[in-house]
Design an enzyme around this catalytic site. Sequence first.
Site, PDB file in Angstrom:
ATOM      1  N   TYR A   1      -5.929 -45.807 -46.499  1.00 49.11           N
ATOM      2  CA  TYR A   1      -4.724 -45.335 -46.294  1.00 49.11           C
ATOM      3  C   TYR A   1      -3.885 -46.691 -46.839  1.00 49.11           C
ATOM      4  O   TYR A   1      -2.421 -46.688 -46.859  1.00 49.11           O
ATOM      5  CB  TYR A   1      -4.303 -45.115 -45.195  1.00 49.11           C
TER       6      TYR A   1
ATOM      7  N   PRO B   1     -15.841 -50.221 -50.558  1.00 45.40           N
ATOM      8  CA  PRO B   1     -16.106 -49.825 -49.326  1.00 45.40           C
ATOM      9  C   PRO B   1     -17.469 -49.218 -49.615  1.00 45.40           C
ATOM     10  O   PRO B   1     -18.236 -48.658 -48.338  1.00 45.40           O
ATOM     11  CB  PRO B   1     -14.998 -47.771 -48.968  1.00 45.40           C
TER      12      PRO B   1
ATOM     13  N   ARG C   1     -15.264 -52.562 -34.954  1.00 43.37           N
ATOM     14  CA  ARG C   1     -15.385 -53.458 -33.663  1.00 43.37           C
ATOM     15  C   ARG C   1     -14.010 -53.870 -33.135  1.00 43.37           C
ATOM     16  O   ARG C   1     -13.666 -54.690 -32.107  1.00 43.37           O
ATOM     17  CB  ARG C   1     -16.063 -54.508 -34.410  1.00 43.37           C
TER      18      ARG C   1
ATOM     19  N   ALA D   1     -22.074 -51.843 -54.394  1.00 42.66           N
ATOM     20  CA  ALA D   1     -21.307 -51.949 -55.835  1.00 42.66           C
ATOM     21  C   ALA D   1     -21.459 -52.465 -57.009  1.00 42.66           C
ATOM     22  O   ALA D   1     -21.307 -52.736 -58.116  1.00 42.66           O
ATOM     23  CB  ALA D   1     -19.772 -52.063 -55.591  1.00 42.66           C
TER      24      ALA D   1
ATOM     25  N   THR E   1      -6.517 -48.053 -42.187  1.00 37.68           N
ATOM     26  CA  THR E   1      -8.085 -48.850 -43.379  1.00 37.68           C
ATOM     27  C   THR E   1      -8.196 -47.965 -44.513  1.00 37.68           C
ATOM     28  O   THR E   1      -7.575 -46.783 -44.522  1.00 37.68           O
ATOM     29  CB  THR E   1      -9.184 -49.149 -42.424  1.00 37.68           C
TER      30      THR E   1
ATOM     31  N   GLY F   1      -8.973 -51.513 -54.829  1.00 34.13           N
ATOM     32  CA  GLY F   1      -7.598 -51.215 -53.843  1.00 34.13           C
ATOM     33  C   GLY F   1      -7.254 -51.318 -53.094  1.00 34.13           C
ATOM     34  O   GLY F   1      -6.717 -52.462 -53.160  1.00 34.13           O
TER      35      GLY F   1
ATOM     36  N   GLN G   1      -8.232 -61.275 -39.688  1.00 33.52           N
ATOM     37  CA  GLN G   1      -6.951 -60.041 -39.647  1.00 33.52           C
ATOM     38  C   GLN G   1      -6.689 -59.528 -37.777  1.00 33.52           C
ATOM     39  O   GLN G   1      -5.678 -59.222 -37.984  1.00 33.52           O
ATOM     40  CB  GLN G   1      -7.588 -58.422 -41.218  1.00 33.52           C
TER      41      GLN G   1
END
Length: 297
Positions: free
Chosen positions: A87, A215, A33, A225, A84, A150, A270
Amino acid sequence: MRSQQEILANDADQGTFDDLVIGLVGRGIQRSRTPRMHMAEGVHQGQRIIYQLLDVDQFPGGDRPLEQIIDAAEICGFAGLNITFPYKIDVIPLLDELSDNARAIGAVNTVVFKDGRRIGHNTDKVGFEEGFRQNMPGAILDHVLQIGAGGAGVAVAHAFASLGVKRLTIADSDHARAVALQGQIAQAHDGISVDVANLTEMLDLAPDGVVNATPVGMAKLPGTAYPVSLLRPEMWVADIVYFPLETELLAAARAKGCRVLPGSGMAVYQAVRAFELFTGRQPDAARMKATFEAMTS
């Protein structure tokens, strides 16, 4: 009322906008989005923004090295890129400069091309922090279990330290990565106890809250998770994934009676900071949030 597309087309014909091209680099990002938030806010700010998805999973010729993608965007005149999964750490060696917060966190999710230089920033920390403050007031932060160390997880851990977590336990399928993050948080923040648990050891914990900073739960990586059998009604549960907005973990937590925080807060705030970095203009956070919420899942 005119649609956003009609407004853009009409104003472009009148020459009232300077085009600004931005991109998002990642995998499995077709449902993001972020483009709509930036483009809609650009309309209100008087600037046409063209936001491109650079989804490596969708490249017609297959994968391309990240270095080639960054080079191509810069050559083609992009103003910058959002970065995102997967990377956010890999991009750092390809940059000329890091902002103070990106250097402290060790992960980048926003790259600005300016005066022939590539400048890396991290807006994930402030995004998660602001989203948590706005949507989880009064949440108990004596002991938080964070799954994932991560690129996004690093920012989330720093955010929790700033939010005043007393004890942070980090678990990751890459144990060495969790240990590295433990050391980074302990060194950067006073007054917080940081420990590491492997994925088996975390089953014996009874934290006040759990955050999924992996993710897992994305449309392309379904599942959870954290074992849903361990959920307790008195816990709060947060997820950084926002497509889908209701992940399997959040759905199970909600059904259990837990207080939940979807990834929308981090995604919105963000983007608010990234918009400012890309354009040099102060965006309207409430307006960008409304754009996010207006989009169907």
